[in-house]
Design an enzyme around this catalytic site. Structure first.
Site, PDB file in Angstrom:
ATOM      1  N   ALA A  10     -63.218  24.212 -37.020  1.00 18.24           N
ATOM      2  CA  ALA A  10     -63.845  23.311 -37.982  1.00 18.24           C
ATOM      3  C   ALA A  10     -64.929  23.975 -38.812  1.00 18.24           C
ATOM      4  CB  ALA A  10     -64.424  22.107 -37.248  1.00 18.24           C
ATOM      5  N   ASP A 234     -55.496  24.438 -31.343  1.00 18.06           N
ATOM      6  CA  ASP A 234     -56.343  25.508 -30.818  1.00 18.06           C
ATOM      7  C   ASP A 234     -56.661  25.331 -29.337  1.00 18.06           C
ATOM      8  OD1 ASP A 234     -58.069  23.356 -31.244  1.00 18.06           O
ATOM      9  OD2 ASP A 234     -59.306  24.396 -32.729  1.00 18.06           O
ATOM     10  N   ASN A 293     -61.639  14.410 -23.661  1.00 19.60           N
ATOM     11  CA  ASN A 293     -62.192  14.952 -24.894  1.00 19.60           C
ATOM     12  C   ASN A 293     -63.671  14.588 -24.950  1.00 19.60           C
ATOM     13  OD1 ASN A 293     -62.699  15.644 -27.633  1.00 19.60           O
ATOM     14  ND2 ASN A 293     -60.555  15.281 -28.119  1.00 19.60           N
TER      15      ASN A 293
END
Length: 484
Positions: A10, A234, A293
């Site tokens: 990012a 990723d 997450n």
């Protein structure tokens, strides 16, 4: 043959070349570039043309350094997509997942299909930016014009080779794949008025995508490139590059996000995993990444951006070592920390609202973030053990965040697990390893992980903290709004 990982996150991207020399995997970064979304007219966009330009620029640099023939694999972040028309043209700018357009969309979608049913279908956690919700808010006319809906790494591969595929590890993050049929769920496609044919055929990591079409870049001197489909998410590449061995280990891919989980042969879809928002993303060789997450180094990136004095991340660690720890308990997974206008003020406001000491200095802010991440990691590990019935005795931390020795030790302390840190370049390593398997340089995932263990040093952290249970209880009470 040399193998080049194109690894784009990012905030930055890089090209890393890998070769086996004297029985070890040797990697070298040959090109690095900045990335980040920009806001235009109230919408956050990625500059996808910039990313393609930098990939080609990096490959030209490889040629200058003497690499005449290489394989190439591309990995990026998940969920964001590109709409392509029948002539191969992009229909619009690529909206970034931190854009606010999906605020409240989960609730809209759940009025049509119950959240429990969506989870049973997909096994994927509910995050406001999942592709399902982005597509729900997308311009319907544009969607109808789209011949291909491609996730970002698949689009970049399409630009390089002319071949469109849907790589499975990244596609699984969309919250649109059915864990039973291992295909796009028809009910969710119907909800979005989309056709299965708009998503190109699946490709598994380790397949050859095709040769790079050098004629598309006539002004650039490029090496001969065979483009490989790697684990294009990723995190999936990072887990492939994690040197776990045997059983009873978990991973923490620590970067902009923190992804903590286990590698599983089967998905884990239960009432408890739904309640605690765990996810089943697809991994390499038919595995599942059952994980949580968690907000990661994004928090510190934003803290750094909003402080009047510029600190390096190493300096943040040094400052945090010199202050008192566990003075604040902050649920960093709260949506308020997803993309606030000022992260420092948001953390301080949270502490004020919950009647806790307000962190002011760089060291106090860093300690607050590290302490609470360590607690959240420990709770996620406990959740994994409860939901799978599998004891975890060691945690492998990979990625850039593995450089943070203080956070590694705090994580060991809070979780009671021995932590092994490294390799720091796990995503690029996993990307390269899948290219090596596809090329026949190595024979299997296990052989690749043995090569990684032999090639990169690991640092261990043994639990020392005696008050971990108390800290976790205090955190849980604050998160539930109870008086401590």
């Amino acid at each position: 043959m040399a193998h080049i990982a194109v690894d784009i996150g990012a905030s930055s991207g890089r090209l890393v070349v890998g070769e086996i020399k004297s029985g070890k995997l040797v990697i070298e970064e040959i090109h690095r570039f900045a990335n980040g979304f920009v806001e235009k007219n109230g919408t956050c966009y990625w500059d996808i043309n910039h990313l393609l330009h930098e990939i080609v620029k990096g490959l030209a640099e490889a040629k200058k350094q003497g690499y005449q023939s290489v394989t190439v694999g591309v990995d990026t972040w998940a969920v964001d997509y590109v709409l392509v028309d029948e002539n191969g043209n992009r229909l619009q700018e690529v909206v970034a997942y931190r854009d606010s357009r999906t605020d409240g969309t989960i609730e809209k979608v759940s009025q049509h299909i119950d959240k429990k049913e969506i989870y049973q279908k997909t096994g994927v956690q509910f995050l406001s930016f999942n592709t399902l919700y982005q597509l729900y808010e997308e311009d319907k006319e544009l969607l109808q014009k789209a011949k291909h809906i491609l996730l970002v790494p698949d689009y970049l591969g399409y630009c390089l080779t002319g071949r469109a595929v849907t790589e499975v590890t990244n596609a699984s993050t969309m919250q649109m794949l059915n864990v039973k049929t291992r295909d796009f769920d028809q009910d969710l496609l119907n909800l979005l008025s989309l056709k299965r044919s708009q998503f190109p055929p699946f490709a598994e990591p380790g397949e050859e995508l095709g040769p790079l079409l050098a004629e598309r870049f006539p002004d650039v001197d490029l090496p001969e490139c065979r483009v490989m489909t790697v684990a294009s998410h990723d995190t999936a590449s990072a887990i492939a590059g994690t040197p776990g061995q045997g059983e009873n280990w978990a991973y923490l891919s620590s970067g902009t996000w923190s992804l903590l989980g286990i590698e599983s042969a089967d998905p884990v879809v239960s009432e408890l995993s739904l309640e605690d928002n765990y996810t089943n993303e697809w991994g390499v060789f038919g595995t599942y990444r059952f994980l949580k997450n968690i907000m990661g180094m994004w928090i510190m990136q934003e803290v750094r951006r909003h402080l009047p004095v510029d600190f390096t991340f190493a300096e943040f660690v040094d400052e945090a070592r010199n202050v008192e720890h566990f003075r604040q308990f902050v649920d960093l997974n709260d949506d308020r920390f997803l993309n606030p206008s000022n992260m420092v003020k948001e953390i301080q406001a949270y502490c004020q609202e919950t009647n806790q000491p307000v962190p002011e200095t760089a060291g106090e802010l860093a300690a607050c973030v590290y302490d609470n991440l360590a607690i959240i990691y420990a709770m996620a590990i406990r959740g994994l053990e409860t939901m799978t019935g599998q004891a975890i005795d060691r945690l492998h931390i990979v990625g850039g965040g593995a450089n943070n020795a203080l956070l590694n030790q705090l994580t060991a302390d809070m979780s009671g697990k021995t932590v092994y840190a490294g390799p720091f370049e796990a995503t690029a390593v996993g990307n390269i390893m899948m290219q090596m398997i596809a090329s026949g340089d190595i024979g299997s995932l296990e052989e690749g992980r043995e090569l990684i263990r032999h090639s990169f040093p690991l640092q261990s952290f043994v639990p020392k903290e005696q008050q971990a249970a108390k800290r976790i209880e205090q955190f849980d009470q604050h998160r539930k709004g109870e008086k401590v």
